[in-house]
Design an enzyme around this catalytic site. Structure first.
Site, short mmCIF file in Angstrom:
data_model
loop_
_atom_site.label_atom_id
_atom_site.label_comp_id
_atom_site.label_asym_id
_atom_site.label_seq_id
_atom_site.Cartn_x
_atom_site.Cartn_y
_atom_site.Cartn_z
N ARG A 5 1.76 13.49 81.69
CA ARG A 5 1.33 13.71 80.32
C ARG A 5 1.99 14.93 79.71
NH1 ARG A 5 1.40 11.36 76.45
NH2 ARG A 5 0.55 9.69 77.76
N LYS A 21 11.20 36.87 49.27
CA LYS A 21 10.53 35.82 48.51
C LYS A 21 9.75 36.43 47.35
CE LYS A 21 10.23 32.21 51.95
NZ LYS A 21 9.33 31.19 52.54
N LYS A 80 8.23 26.71 59.84
CA LYS A 80 7.00 25.91 59.85
C LYS A 80 6.95 25.05 61.12
CE LYS A 80 6.78 25.92 54.82
NZ LYS A 80 6.87 25.12 53.57
N ASP A 88 14.76 27.70 44.71
CA ASP A 88 13.44 27.17 45.07
C ASP A 88 12.85 26.26 44.01
OD1 ASP A 88 11.13 26.98 46.72
OD2 ASP A 88 10.12 28.46 45.45
N GLU A 130 15.16 34.45 47.61
CA GLU A 130 14.65 33.26 46.93
C GLU A 130 14.75 33.47 45.42
OE1 GLU A 130 10.86 30.98 48.15
OE2 GLU A 130 10.23 32.34 46.54
#
Length: 304
Positions: free
Chosen positions: A118, A185, A153, A235, A214
């Site tokens: 597994r 950002k 992510k 973006d 960004e």
């Protein structure tokens, strides 16, 4: 650390220490405290019984993560104090496979094969799912000159494996973490007061680190370039706006030098090629790692 086999040709593979850690954590979950136990396998199969098993694809896709198979087998053998199992890789990571294809053949103590089953399937299925999804994007961008990038992510603990799987699928890794590339950002801009202030602050504190910025508008893109940034994340731009910004940046490169451009945000496969044809260098897609379904794999015992 365990030996790895079945890697993507020419690729260094995922960090072996990271793979050892995730395998150990996965086995701890499955087997319980200490060396752990499998109450079913250890009750029904004697320790010295040997056998073989095939790792098989149950769906079409791109295989990745075979590098974890010997690591899992070795870790289980150590916990059970049994001889190591061996792995014969039939197809290397990065290969397109069809349902029913044998990916690898495993031979050794049956207890080791079944206790490891597994954990190795969970990791290889996950990696193969990421590779399969990435390949769809890479195919969509073929011939455009643009590459598909991953993001941060990722599944906690699986970043090294998932980013390796992206490479197996024909994608490219962006930064590995917060430590290796500065990415300015909107929240950093808000905190610093402007794009220029944020870029200057990073350069002053970490002068040797590459800086990416960004930009939501053409004005922000121009400001970032004037501040010295040579990698922009464009973006959430609609395709016509993106094309205008790319053209403006390219027109200014005679003065600024080469600027790498990445489209990010609100990207889908059905518009991927149109986005790439605006002239960007990259499309970054968080979904490669946060939304890829597994590729169904199975371990079939062939002899006992």
């Amino acid at each position: 650390m365990s030996d790895v086999v079945g890697g993507l040709p020419g690729d260094p593979g995922p960090d072996p220490a990271a793979i050892d850690r995730v395998v150990a954590a996965a086995l701890d979950e499955d087997l319980g405290p200490g060396a752990g136990r499998d109450v079913t396998t250890q009750a029904t199969i004697v320790p010295d019984e040997r056998g073989a098993a095939d790792l098989v694809a149950r769906a079409d896709g791109v295989v990745a993560g075979l590098v974890v198979v010997p690591v899992v087998l070795d870790a289980v053998a150590r916990r059970l104090a049994l001889p190591r199992a061996t792995v014969e890789v039939v197809v290397p990571d990065g290969t397109r496979v069809r349902r029913g294809d044998v990916l690898a053949r495993l031979t050794g103590p049956v207890q080791v094969l079944l206790v490891a089953e597994r954990t190795l399937l969970n990791l290889a299925s996950r990696a193969s799912g990421v590779a399969t999804h990435t390949r769809r994007w890479a195919d969509a961008l073929a011939g455009t000159g643009a590459l598909v990038l991953d993001t941060r992510k990722t599944t906690p603990g699986l970043r090294a494996l998932e980013k390796y799987a992206v490479r197996c699928g024909g994608g490219t890794n962006k930064r590995m973490g917060l430590y290796d590339v500065a990415m300015v950002k909107d929240n950093h801009v808000a905190a610093a007061g402007s794009v220029t202030a944020a870029v200057e602050a990073v350069r002053a504190r970490f002068p040797g680190v590459a800086i990416q910025v960004e930009a939501d508008t053409e004005d922000q893109a121009r400001e970032a370039i004037a501040a010295g940034a040579r990698f922009l994340l464009l973006d959430n731009m609609a395709t016509p706006l993106l094309a205008r910004v790319v053209a403006a940046v390219r027109e200014g490169e005679a003065a600024s030098g080469r600027v790498e451009l990445e489209a990010t945000g609100n990207l889908t496969l059905d518009r991927a090629r149109d986005v790439a044809l605006t002239g960007v260098d990259y499309l970054s897609v968080g979904g490669l790692t946060h939304s890829s379904p597994i590729l169904d794999l199975a371990l079939d015992l062939t002899t006992a």
